[in-house]
Motif scaffolding. Sequence first.
Motif, mmCIF file in Angstrom:
data_model
loop_
_atom_site.group_PDB
_atom_site.id
_atom_site.type_symbol
_atom_site.label_atom_id
_atom_site.label_comp_id
_atom_site.label_asym_id
_atom_site.label_seq_id
_atom_site.Cartn_x
_atom_site.Cartn_y
_atom_site.Cartn_z
ATOM 1 N N VAL A 1 -29.479 -19.596 -3.132
ATOM 2 C CA VAL A 1 -29.059 -20.721 -3.361
ATOM 3 C C VAL A 1 -29.873 -21.582 -4.291
ATOM 4 O O VAL A 1 -29.330 -22.160 -5.343
ATOM 5 C CB VAL A 1 -28.939 -21.608 -2.135
ATOM 6 C CG1 VAL A 1 -28.744 -23.099 -2.052
ATOM 7 C CG2 VAL A 1 -28.173 -20.860 -1.030
ATOM 8 N N ASP A 2 -31.291 -21.702 -4.295
ATOM 9 C CA ASP A 2 -32.251 -22.279 -5.109
ATOM 10 C C ASP A 2 -31.947 -21.926 -6.831
ATOM 11 O O ASP A 2 -32.033 -22.638 -7.482
ATOM 12 C CB ASP A 2 -33.714 -22.357 -4.508
ATOM 13 C CG ASP A 2 -33.891 -23.078 -3.260
ATOM 14 O OD1 ASP A 2 -33.072 -23.742 -2.896
ATOM 15 O OD2 ASP A 2 -34.879 -22.511 -2.544
ATOM 16 N N GLN B 1 -17.109 -17.736 4.095
ATOM 17 C CA GLN B 1 -18.625 -18.344 4.737
ATOM 18 C C GLN B 1 -19.227 -17.401 5.249
ATOM 19 O O GLN B 1 -20.456 -17.589 5.896
ATOM 20 C CB GLN B 1 -17.822 -19.251 5.869
ATOM 21 C CG GLN B 1 -17.061 -18.538 6.819
ATOM 22 C CD GLN B 1 -15.368 -18.564 6.491
ATOM 23 O OE1 GLN B 1 -15.232 -18.417 5.329
ATOM 24 N NE2 GLN B 1 -14.673 -18.408 7.376
ATOM 25 N N PRO C 1 -22.281 -17.491 2.108
ATOM 26 C CA PRO C 1 -22.501 -18.718 2.343
ATOM 27 C C PRO C 1 -23.475 -19.728 1.332
ATOM 28 O O PRO C 1 -23.235 -20.679 1.206
ATOM 29 C CB PRO C 1 -23.383 -18.612 3.624
ATOM 30 C CG PRO C 1 -23.997 -17.342 3.523
ATOM 31 C CD PRO C 1 -22.915 -16.482 2.869
ATOM 32 N N TYR C 2 -24.181 -18.815 0.417
ATOM 33 C CA TYR C 2 -25.029 -19.475 -0.679
ATOM 34 C C TYR C 2 -23.971 -20.067 -1.719
ATOM 35 O O TYR C 2 -24.445 -21.030 -2.376
ATOM 36 C CB TYR C 2 -25.879 -18.357 -1.201
ATOM 37 C CG TYR C 2 -25.212 -17.105 -1.689
ATOM 38 C CD1 TYR C 2 -24.672 -17.166 -3.016
ATOM 39 C CD2 TYR C 2 -25.230 -16.055 -0.717
ATOM 40 C CE1 TYR C 2 -24.021 -15.932 -3.251
ATOM 41 C CE2 TYR C 2 -24.546 -14.907 -1.107
ATOM 42 C CZ TYR C 2 -23.971 -14.584 -2.521
ATOM 43 O OH TYR C 2 -23.280 -13.617 -2.954
ATOM 44 N N GLY D 1 -21.100 -21.699 -1.143
ATOM 45 C CA GLY D 1 -20.748 -23.141 -0.699
ATOM 46 C C GLY D 1 -21.934 -23.952 -0.691
ATOM 47 O O GLY D 1 -21.730 -25.088 -1.007
ATOM 48 N N GLU D 2 -23.210 -23.484 -0.181
ATOM 49 C CA GLU D 2 -24.227 -24.336 -0.285
ATOM 50 C C GLU D 2 -24.640 -24.819 -1.574
ATOM 51 O O GLU D 2 -24.915 -26.163 -1.928
ATOM 52 C CB GLU D 2 -25.427 -23.572 0.285
ATOM 53 C CG GLU D 2 -25.205 -23.343 1.821
ATOM 54 C CD GLU D 2 -26.650 -22.525 2.362
ATOM 55 O OE1 GLU D 2 -27.607 -22.704 1.948
ATOM 56 O OE2 GLU D 2 -26.203 -21.626 3.140
ATOM 57 N N ALA D 3 -24.765 -23.950 -2.544
ATOM 58 C CA ALA D 3 -24.870 -24.229 -4.006
ATOM 59 C C ALA D 3 -23.891 -25.203 -4.465
ATOM 60 O O ALA D 3 -24.303 -26.256 -5.218
ATOM 61 C CB ALA D 3 -24.881 -22.984 -4.816
ATOM 62 N N THR E 1 -22.256 -27.484 -2.913
ATOM 63 C CA THR E 1 -22.250 -28.827 -2.270
ATOM 64 C C THR E 1 -23.431 -29.549 -3.058
ATOM 65 O O THR E 1 -23.415 -30.698 -3.336
ATOM 66 C CB THR E 1 -22.666 -28.596 -0.763
ATOM 67 O OG1 THR E 1 -21.572 -27.939 -0.089
ATOM 68 C CG2 THR E 1 -22.853 -30.052 -0.273
ATOM 69 N N ILE E 2 -24.699 -28.694 -3.220
ATOM 70 C CA ILE E 2 -25.910 -29.402 -4.061
ATOM 71 C C ILE E 2 -25.462 -29.895 -5.348
ATOM 72 O O ILE E 2 -25.929 -30.942 -5.991
ATOM 73 C CB ILE E 2 -26.992 -28.368 -3.790
ATOM 74 C CG1 ILE E 2 -27.370 -28.044 -2.476
ATOM 75 C CG2 ILE E 2 -28.192 -28.866 -4.666
ATOM 76 C CD1 ILE E 2 -28.458 -26.927 -2.372
ATOM 77 N N ASN F 1 -15.912 -26.817 -0.543
ATOM 78 C CA ASN F 1 -17.569 -27.098 -0.674
ATOM 79 C C ASN F 1 -18.024 -27.846 -1.904
ATOM 80 O O ASN F 1 -19.223 -27.871 -2.029
ATOM 81 C CB ASN F 1 -18.400 -25.682 -0.653
ATOM 82 C CG ASN F 1 -18.203 -25.004 1.141
ATOM 83 O OD1 ASN F 1 -18.880 -25.637 1.715
ATOM 84 N ND2 ASN F 1 -17.281 -24.387 1.350
#
Length: 387
Positions: A93-94, A158, A162-163, A165-167, A169-170, A239
């Motif tokens: 994600v980061d 999901q 999941p990374y 979707g998280e990315a 969103t960020i 997301n």
Amino acid sequence: MSITYTCSLPSFSSISVSNSTTFRPNRITYSAGAGVAERKAVNTSEPLLLNAVRGEDVERPPVWLMRQAGRYMKSYQDICQKHPSFRERSENVDLVVEISLQPWKVFKPDGIILFSDILTPLPGMNIPFDIVKGKGPIIFDPITTAADVDKVTEFTPQEWVPYVGEALTILRQEVNNEAAVLGFVGAPFTLASYCVEGGSSKNFTKIKKLAFSQPKVLHALLEKFTTSMATYIKYQADNGAQAVQIFDSWATELSPTDFEEFSLPYLKRIVDTVKQTHPDLPLILYASGSGGLLERLPLTGVDVVSLDWTVDMAEGRKRLGSDIAVQGNVDPGVLFGSKDFITNRIHDTVKKAGNTKHILNLGHGIKVGTPEENVAHFFEVAKGLRY
């Protein structure tokens, strides 16, 4: 005002471009001879890219570049030194967020595309793969039989990515609607090509052998990719993705007749499925070398067709019709030219595209070795344009 293309295209003499000074934008003025029509009022709460796709009144074409986050950037090269595995860079994600935002911090494009790969969903479909430096993608167990297709499972984003979707969103939070956040997926035929060929291919003999000798097997595989990619697009939209580009990179290896059997219906089903739940989500279709298939691409139902540089933009507009938005289509090689050369090609493309429903982009991804300062110049000129 919008450009209406008829059988006779406007001559460029009816369109004037005034060169800018350091403090004044380049202004592209369309005279009545260019066939102008009324446009919708602009929605200032939405990113410029979304307004342009919907045919709203915008002051200039939005601009982003395929592969704008990548190896031509020194900052990306530095990350590669620390994290040499592409899959690590695209599945953390980061790192995904950091790499996706690199061009945003430097160039401020109007579209921020997720740093990922079209093959990212494959492990979630029971298709192991890796991306090897110098070789590209490697499918460990190529699909050749009906039994192989039976082992392919439905993709649940999901659970497996999941990374992503998280990315997304960020990225939405970071960009704060100053640009549109874009997701992307691979098209069924292109994904099938990788999986049957075992990776990249020059001749596509294996996928064509399967298509022409065992079409039921290929159709079964395409069905699975169609269902899974429709799900993946919805997941990305839910997301944070505000538009999604579908890459059908290898569909243009098909004849028009075979495209209508092995690609077009599956693309259309993806679009239809997504639009049932996300009717306002812009979908962009890119297929390199698509000149021979151009009139068929709008039949998929997408909102935007992304042209490669082998199609003249004015001719592409004429062939596609006025109802669909276009993206592109400067030759990536132009970025190796002088700044004046780059400027002239941008002006030429924008003039031919007209002043409505156009996203300025390249006709393919940025090439490795492209001078970063030339990319900066591309964005500077593009963002200084005014209709």
